[in-house]
Design an enzyme around this catalytic site. Structure first.
Site, mmCIF file in Angstrom:
data_model
loop_
_atom_site.group_PDB
_atom_site.id
_atom_site.type_symbol
_atom_site.label_atom_id
_atom_site.label_comp_id
_atom_site.label_asym_id
_atom_site.label_seq_id
_atom_site.Cartn_x
_atom_site.Cartn_y
_atom_site.Cartn_z
ATOM 1 N N GLU A 1 -6.249 -10.149 -2.976
ATOM 2 C CA GLU A 1 -6.998 -10.273 -1.713
ATOM 3 C C GLU A 1 -8.505 -10.177 -1.960
ATOM 4 O O GLU A 1 -9.212 -9.463 -1.249
ATOM 5 C CB GLU A 1 -6.579 -9.152 -0.738
ATOM 6 C CG GLU A 1 -5.085 -9.024 -0.523
ATOM 7 C CD GLU A 1 -4.699 -7.952 0.513
ATOM 8 O OE1 GLU A 1 -5.593 -7.374 1.151
ATOM 9 O OE2 GLU A 1 -3.490 -7.721 0.677
ATOM 10 N N GLU B 1 0.814 -1.229 0.000
ATOM 11 C CA GLU B 1 0.000 0.000 0.000
ATOM 12 C C GLU B 1 0.843 1.274 0.000
ATOM 13 O O GLU B 1 0.534 2.222 0.710
ATOM 14 C CB GLU B 1 -1.001 -0.034 1.164
ATOM 15 C CG GLU B 1 -1.989 -1.184 0.995
ATOM 16 C CD GLU B 1 -2.920 -1.414 2.196
ATOM 17 O OE1 GLU B 1 -2.864 -0.639 3.164
ATOM 18 O OE2 GLU B 1 -3.690 -2.389 2.136
#
Ligand code: NAG
Ligand code: NAG
Ligand code: NAG
Ligand code: NAG
Ligand code: NAG
Ligand code: NAG
Length: 600
Positions: A477, A370
């Site tokens: 994910e 991220e």
């Protein structure tokens, strides 16, 4: 600013955008002349072609108009501004380039949404693919397409970083969840810039057509048409006519996996549930820094090691997740308060420790998780921090693919930080950092979807834009929040990803409720499937070749189309009834290939 209409930034939640529209674009036949118009006007699903290509470079002349504009009136501005009106304050005008191309300009803008618009009628349940060629008059700037609904809601549908001096392709779309009239308009936050637009298209697709294209693309990208030839070893290659054989796919070629957590160590039911379905995994938390070094200097890999062993014992490949996480919130507590000097030392120890420990055993690393949304390491250690960690990770473990890993890039169109364009920019920054050029790079898109209708049109256009990098894309994910149609939406998302040629793997962050996976539970506390679990099991079955029997023709040949993967073929000798078994592998390079098998 108060006089401006509510802009998109912040005021529109990303879930709004996923709930409502969808888009997708076709680019395929747009330049091939008259053949195209025939395709476009026919309303049969098989006539609407889908092209997975996007144009990565900015062009001197705008590219062609897809679908001849679809439902857009005067899409090329060849009739001046007819069909278009001013939106907000500011002014619009038609201009002509030196090559006599006519295009539209919004100038003297005061608010981000000041541009021009056209009303179109959307039909409930359809997906609308949007495309337009965009330029700005100075520098570069993000320009978005926005759909204003009858209720005055602004639904983003995609964006592009447009440049001065050349035309960039903006692709996106919307999934209409009700039949209504909407305004198509353009947004750019910097109101000093003019927005130039040409060759606009909005093309509707029914859900049936959408699915048709998914299936068609899957057939093309996940299967190969191959031939077998069976000959006698001892009769100078004489073909065996009418040889019976049995083919079994022993391993699927496409990585479709699932996250896993520490509960796997304590439950044989969970172990069986997992190992009977999946060959790929990511540990949800067990390898993270906060898990392996909760207290400074007291590393404990007991759980991660045991999970690696379980995976290896069951032939399950592991994506390493993650070395660092750039979100300040998710540092181990003791890390949050370190001085930059101590942080640098601690981080070096961390990367050396975890990457050396599993070097050679993992297929991938999420190196700095991220790092488009967050910048903990950059803020403390300098703006090249992530680039340096990618370099270090590669030196320690040269066989693993090194991934960026972000959320919202494919699932929400309103998160500019991680738009596909900005993702590409970050990818370039990291892998063009001196010394990083040869690192095998990966694009990780998490795919945490909300409870509403996923905007598959936007998802597809995002994947297309990311695909222009040539870097493998994994959905890392995937989850869908609980809602009335959770299982259906999960299926739509998985199919969309699986049929895209640049997607090389899918991992879901889902699992049995027993292990706490209750956002997207695939099985209940007793390991009975949920509807989402049924979807997953059915897709696992569908995405592999069913066992089949066959028989060679007069030339000893048999042709078929097979999913990529490993296979076993058992051939019966028609003369003796004795059998022999061979193995073979079908990949995307096997198309048109003949596999030769010999019998005694
Ligand atoms: C349709 O989408 C809008 C947002 O664009 C949302 O507010 C609304 O709840 C959605 N309706 C349904 C039935 O999903
Ligand atoms: C907005 O655009 C103008 C004109 O190109 C430019 O001078 C200015 O720096 C931009 N402002 C921001 C905040 O980027
Ligand atoms: C390491 O972690 C395991 C599993 O949580 C625990 O049982 C063990 O006591 C820990 N070891 C140390 C030295 O803290
Ligand atoms: C980041 O790396 C680039 C390329 O090596 C270099 O030119 C620049 O000075 C570095 N910046 C910082 C803040 O270290
Ligand atoms: C979700 O999982 C957690 C952790 O295992 C459990 O305590 C909780 O009861 C579950 N929630 C639901 C709604 O099932
Ligand atoms: C081979 O098997 C078939 C069917 O079971 C049988 O009819 C045939 O006689 C067998 N041939 C030989 C050579 O054993």
């Amino acid at each position: 600013m108060a006089a401006c209409l509510a802009g998109l930034g912040g005021t529109i939640s990303s879930s709004v955008c996923t709930m409502s529209l969808f888009l997708w674009l076709t680019f395929v036949f747009c330049c091939s002349g008259s053949a195209i118009s025939g395709l476009i006007t026919q309303a049969v699903s098989s006539d609407v072609q889908y092209d997975a290509t996007a144009t990565p470079q900015c062009l001197a002349e705008p590219g062609c108009t897809m679908y001849q504009g679809g439902i857009i009136v005067n899409p090329e501005f060849s009739h001046g501004t007819a069909g278009w009106t001013v939106f907000g304050k500011g002014a619009i005008e038609e201009r002509t380039s030196r090559t006599k191309n006519r295009f539209m300009v919004a100038h003297h803008r005061k608010c981000p949404l000041d541009s021009f618009s056209q009303k179109v009628r959307l039909e409930k349940g359809k997906f609308y693919a949007f495309s337009a060629w965009i330029q700005v008059n100075e520098g570069s700037e993000t320009v978005s397409v926005v759909f204003r609904t009858g209720h005055g809601m602004f639904v983003p549908g995609g964006s592009i970083v447009a440049e001065q001096g050349c035309w960039s392709l903006l692709k996106g779309g919307i999934a209409a969840n009700s039949s209504s009239t909407v305004d198509v308009l353009f947004e750019s936050k910097n109101t000093s810039k003019e927005i130039w637009v040409d060759n606009v298209a909005l093309q509707p697709f029914s859900k049936k057509q959408w699915r048709f294209h998914q299936d068609e693309s899957m057939e093309k990208v996940r299967k190969s048409r191959v031939r077998f030839q069976i000959t006698y070893a001892n009769k100078r290659g004489l073909a065996v006519r009418g040889a019976k054989f049995f083919v079994k796919q022993t391993k699927p070629g496409f990585p479709f996996g699932c996250g896993m957590n520490f509960h796997i160590l304590e439950s044989t039911d969970y172990q069986y549930w997992f190992a009977s379905r999946f060959r790929f995994t990511t540990f949800t938390n067990a390898m993270k820094w906060y898990s392996t070094e909760e207290k400074q200097g007291r590393e404990n890999y007991t759980i991660a090691d045991a999970m690696v062993k379980f995976a290896q014992d069951n032939c399950i490949s592991i994506r390493g997740h993650n070395i660092f996480w750039d979100d300040p919130k998710y540092q181990p507590d003791w890390v949050k308060t370190l001085s930059p000097k101590d942080l640098r030392k601690a981080a070096e120890k961390r990367i050396n420790s975890v990457v050396s420990r599993y070097a050679g055993e993992l297929i991938a690393w999420d190196v700095v998780n991220e790092n488009m949304h967050f910048s903990f390491f950059e803020d403390n250690l300098g703006k090249n921090a992530s680039s340096i960690y990618y370099s270090t990770a590669y030196k320690l473990d040269p066989t693993a693919r090194m991934f960026l890993n972000e959320y919202n890039t494919i699932e929400y169109c309103g998160d500019e930080k991680v738009s596909p364009g900005n993702y590409k920019k970050r990818l370039r920054e990291i892998f063009s950092y001196p010394g990083n050029e040869d690192i095998p790079a990966g694009i990780g898109v998490q795919g945490h979807f909300g409870p509403g209708q996923p905007n598959l049109a936007y998802m597809r256009s995002s994947l297309e834009i990311l695909a222009t990098t040539g870097v493998p894309i994994w959905l890392t994910e995937v989850s869908v929040e609980p809602g009335d149609n959770q299982a259906q939406y999960l299926e739509e998302i998985l199919r969309e990803a699986h049929c895209h040629p640049a997607v090389e793997g899918i991992i879901m962050f889902a699992g049995p409720a027993y292990a706490g996976f209750n956002t997207t539970a695939l099985a209940d506390m007793n390991f009975n499937n949920t509807p989402a679990g049924d979807v997953v099991d059915n897709l696992i079955k569908e995405w592999r070749t069913r066992d089949f029997e066959g028989c060679t023709d007069g030339g000893g040949f048999f042709s078929t189309s097979l999913f990529h993967g490993d296979y076993e073929i058992t051939i019966t000798n028609p003369a003796t009834n004795s059998t022999s078994t061979s193995t073979f592998e079908v990949t995307k390079d096997s198309s048109g290939r003949t596999f030769h098998f010999q019998i005694e």
